[in-house]
Design an enzyme around this catalytic site. Structure first.
Site, short mmCIF file in Angstrom:
data_model
loop_
_atom_site.label_atom_id
_atom_site.label_comp_id
_atom_site.label_asym_id
_atom_site.label_seq_id
_atom_site.Cartn_x
_atom_site.Cartn_y
_atom_site.Cartn_z
N ARG A 135 0.85 -1.21 0.00
CA ARG A 135 0.00 0.00 0.00
C ARG A 135 0.87 1.24 0.00
NH1 ARG A 135 -3.24 -3.84 2.31
NH2 ARG A 135 -5.06 -4.20 0.95
N ASP B 169 0.00 -6.67 -3.58
CA ASP B 169 -1.41 -6.40 -3.30
C ASP B 169 -2.01 -5.68 -4.50
OD1 ASP B 169 -3.93 -5.90 -1.82
OD2 ASP B 169 -2.73 -6.46 -0.10
N HIS C 92 -6.56 -9.80 -4.03
CA HIS C 92 -5.54 -8.77 -3.80
C HIS C 92 -4.45 -8.83 -4.88
CE1 HIS C 92 -7.01 -7.08 -0.05
NE2 HIS C 92 -7.28 -8.30 0.37
N ASP D 238 -6.68 -14.23 1.41
CA ASP D 238 -7.73 -13.46 2.08
C ASP D 238 -8.58 -12.70 1.06
OD1 ASP D 238 -5.40 -11.97 1.49
OD2 ASP D 238 -6.10 -10.32 2.76
N GLU D 239 -9.77 -12.38 1.49
CA GLU D 239 -10.64 -11.41 0.81
C GLU D 239 -10.62 -11.57 -0.71
OE1 GLU D 239 -10.62 -7.74 3.94
OE2 GLU D 239 -8.87 -7.85 2.65
N TRP E 93 -6.86 -13.94 11.34
CA TRP E 93 -6.94 -12.47 11.40
C TRP E 93 -8.34 -11.95 11.65
CZ3 TRP E 93 -9.40 -8.90 8.08
CH2 TRP E 93 -9.97 -9.43 6.91
N TYR F 132 -4.09 -5.30 15.11
CA TYR F 132 -3.88 -4.59 13.85
C TYR F 132 -3.40 -3.18 14.22
CZ TYR F 132 -5.49 -7.83 10.23
OH TYR F 132 -5.58 -8.86 9.35
N ASP G 224 -2.54 -0.71 12.49
CA ASP G 224 -3.01 0.45 11.72
C ASP G 224 -4.20 1.09 12.41
OD1 ASP G 224 -4.15 -2.06 11.02
OD2 ASP G 224 -5.03 -1.23 9.19
N TRP H 218 -0.81 -2.71 8.39
CA TRP H 218 -1.28 -2.38 7.04
C TRP H 218 -1.06 -0.89 6.83
CZ3 TRP H 218 -2.11 -6.65 4.39
CH2 TRP H 218 -2.48 -7.81 5.06
C1 ACM Z 1 -6.33 -9.06 6.03
O1 ACM Z 1 -6.37 -8.20 6.91
N1 ACM Z 1 -7.02 -8.91 4.91
C2 ACM Z 1 -5.55 -10.26 6.19
#
Ligand code: ACM
Length: 555
Positions: free
Chosen positions: A156, A185, A256, A322-323, A389, A414, A416, A464
């Site tokens: 990022r 990502d 991602h 993920d995601e 996570w 996390y 962030d 992040w």
């Molecule tokens: C994540 O926070 N998407 C692993």
């Protein structure tokens, strides 16, 4: 100075009865490294030489710092444990650091550095000829977990190599031993892959960047990017290894992946999207543009991973997982044909098939796959490990099924996420997680039986960087909370409610001075310093950040 100011807290630290006073390091002090500990001696000199101005020459004798691995210590405290003693009356040695292995000796030397006081963390002496005083102590210590990690997202916002090296020094100073390197990502591809040059020629750069939370109306119109060459990566891995830190690379698939698809459009779902017109993403969130589940993609990523394995000796290789929104797979005739051909029930099983492919591929090469907890959906590949996570649940399910787990629940670790509720937090996003919240984080859920608990390798804090544009923003979010996290990962703390947070805060007074000496732009206990507030640009009211949707009411 009291040895109780150590962070993370050791198992045992005793001022030696009947031997009041202290011991000084001076021009006569030598370093006596026994076989296997030579690398630690190099680190000791590199850390303490510049700060103290002392020669710290090779040599044994009554003024020596003796570094050695000891089978005894290994038996009692494991390979990363150590025993450290300072003794003014001993005839053969002044400071003894014995580790269960070279790693244990190295963590013992980190403790020695803390015992010398905050000035030992400087890069140059503040005054020549000052006394370097050690308390007369015995410290016996070992880590609670073998995986004590931090994940850094350099996709990022790219962090130059020297900032990554500095981060490794900071991890080592906190006895953390895993650096999870989030290299790819939607918003950027950060590792040179020689056989696919466009991954970095195209995928490492974006034209502009959303400023703040994705709901912010602001854009930074400067192009952003950067990547690490193979030589950069080799240097980072070697630098980490000297500090007994393992670098776990992450290549995030099949979601991602927009930066990779922007570079090589054939990787995307070309039958439903015009992937040739995709660019590296400039916004935050979860991109719908995911990898096509076909042979082209599998062969491409095998090629990527071949180079990754050549650069990273880590047994674990993180493949994200993920995601991954399944909308394109639902619409794509090619993806649906693949589901049918493989006899799968749905798109979740297709993701699972994708991950299993790389699980086998890595296992055939002597490595192990680790992924985010979504890799549980549709069935977990045998041998795969899970980074839990989205809370503890994924980790609990995985551990109970006999898979290894790293606990990193977003609600807790996390970094962030904002560390106070006030409006003056720079770009506040997510849950409020204070220093105390992190200190009271417990990686092992009490419901886990002993057999499942043994599968929890450890824990990591995740960083992040959507709202961290540079090193000082990373410092602000990471510190001081990483110090609390390190104590959770290393020390034998009681249950969360019984933890002595006031005592930790007292030790932190000394630790803040260490962080000052290291030049860390941490968040002070009273709130951000004026330059850390980073007020919103002219015309903006309120904070740039907005709570993450669905977060509990304290955001
Ligand atoms: C994540 O926070 N998407 C692993």
């Amino acid at each position: 100075m009291s040895p109780t100011n150590l962070v993370p807290a050791p198992l045992v630290a005793e001022c030696r009865a009947g031997s009041p006073g202290c011991l000084s390091l001076d021009e006569r002090t030598t370093v006596d490294a026994r076989p296997g500990a030579e690398g630690v001696a190099r680190r000791l000199r590199a850390m303490l030489g510049p700060a103290t101005g002392l020669p710290l020459a090779d040599g044994s004798g009554p003024h020596s710092i003796l570094l050695r691995a000891s089978a005894d210590v290994e038996r009692e405290y494991g390979p990363e444990g150590y025993r450290l003693s300072t003794d003014r009356s001993a005839e053969d040695v002044a400071v003894l650091v014995e580790g269960g292995s070279a790693a244990g000796v190295f963590w013992g030397v980190q403790t020695l550095r803390q015992l010398l006081g905050p000035d030992a963390f400087r890069r140059a002496p503040v005054a020549r000829g000052r006394d370097w005083v050690l308390p007369l102590v015995t410290v016996e210590d070992r880590p609670r977990f073998s995986w004590r990690g931090m994940m850094l997202d350099v996709a990022r916002h790219f962090l130059p190599k020297d900032d990554v090296l500095r981060q490794l020094d900071l991890l080592a100073a906190h006895k953390l031993n895993v650096f999870h390197f989030h290299l790819t990502d939607d918003q950027g591809w950060r590792i040179e892959i020689e056989r696919y040059p466009k991954l970095t020629e195209v995928g490492a750069w974006r034209a502009r960047t959303k400023h703040g939370h994705r709901a912010s109306p602001l854009w930074d119109d400067r192009p952003h990017g950067g990547y690490y060459t193979h030589d950069d990566i080799r240097e980072i891995v070697a630098y980490a290894a000297e500090r007994h830190i393992t670098v776990v690379p992450e290549i995030d698939i099949p979601g991602h992946s927009q930066a990779a698809i922007a570079a090589y459009p054939e990787l995307g779902n070309t039958d439903v999207v015009d992937t040739a017109s995709l660019t590296v993403w400039d916004n935050w969130g979860v991109s719908p543009n995911v990898l096509a589940p076909g042979d082209t993609t599998l062969r491409f990523y095998e090629g990527v991973l071949e180079e990754v394995l050549g650069l990273f000796p880590s047994v674990f290789v993180h493949i994200g997982g993920d995601e991954c929104p399944k909308d394109q797979w639902k619409e794509s005739p090619a993806a649906q044909a693949r589901i049918k051909e493989l006899g799968l029930a749905d798109e979740d099983e297709l993701q699972s098939w994708f991950i299993r492919h790389f699980d086998r591929w890595l296992a055939d090469r002597g490595r192990r796959l680790i992924g985010w907890d979504e890799i549980l959906e549709g069935g977990l590949a045998p041998g795969a490990a899970v980074s839990s996570w989205r809370g503890y649940q994924g980790g609990i399910a995985a551990a109970e099924a006999g898979h290894d787990v790293v606990m990193c629940p977003e609600q807790q670790v996390y970094l962030d996420h904002r560390q106070a509720a006030g409006d003056d937090e720079p770009m506040p996003i997510g849950y409020v997680r204070t220093l105390e919240d992190v200190y009271r984080f417990e990686p092992l859920p009490p419901s886990l039986g002993p057999e499942a608990a043994a599968h929890v390798l450890g824990t990591q804090a995740n960083v992040w960087t959507e709202v961290m544009q540079d090193r000082s923003r990373v410092d602000y979010q990471v510190f001081p909370r990483l110090a609390a996290f390190a104590e959770v990962a290393w020390s034998a703390l009681p249950a969360p409610a019984e933890r002595d947070f006031a005592g930790f805060e007292r030790r932190m007074e000394t630790h803040y001075a260490r962080l000052d000496a290291l030049g860390v732009d941490y968040r002070p206990p009273g709130g951000p310093r004026p330059w850390q507030r980073r007020p919103a640009p002219a015309g903006m009211t309120g904070s740039l950040g907005r709570p993450i949707e669905g977060a509990p009411p304290n955001v």
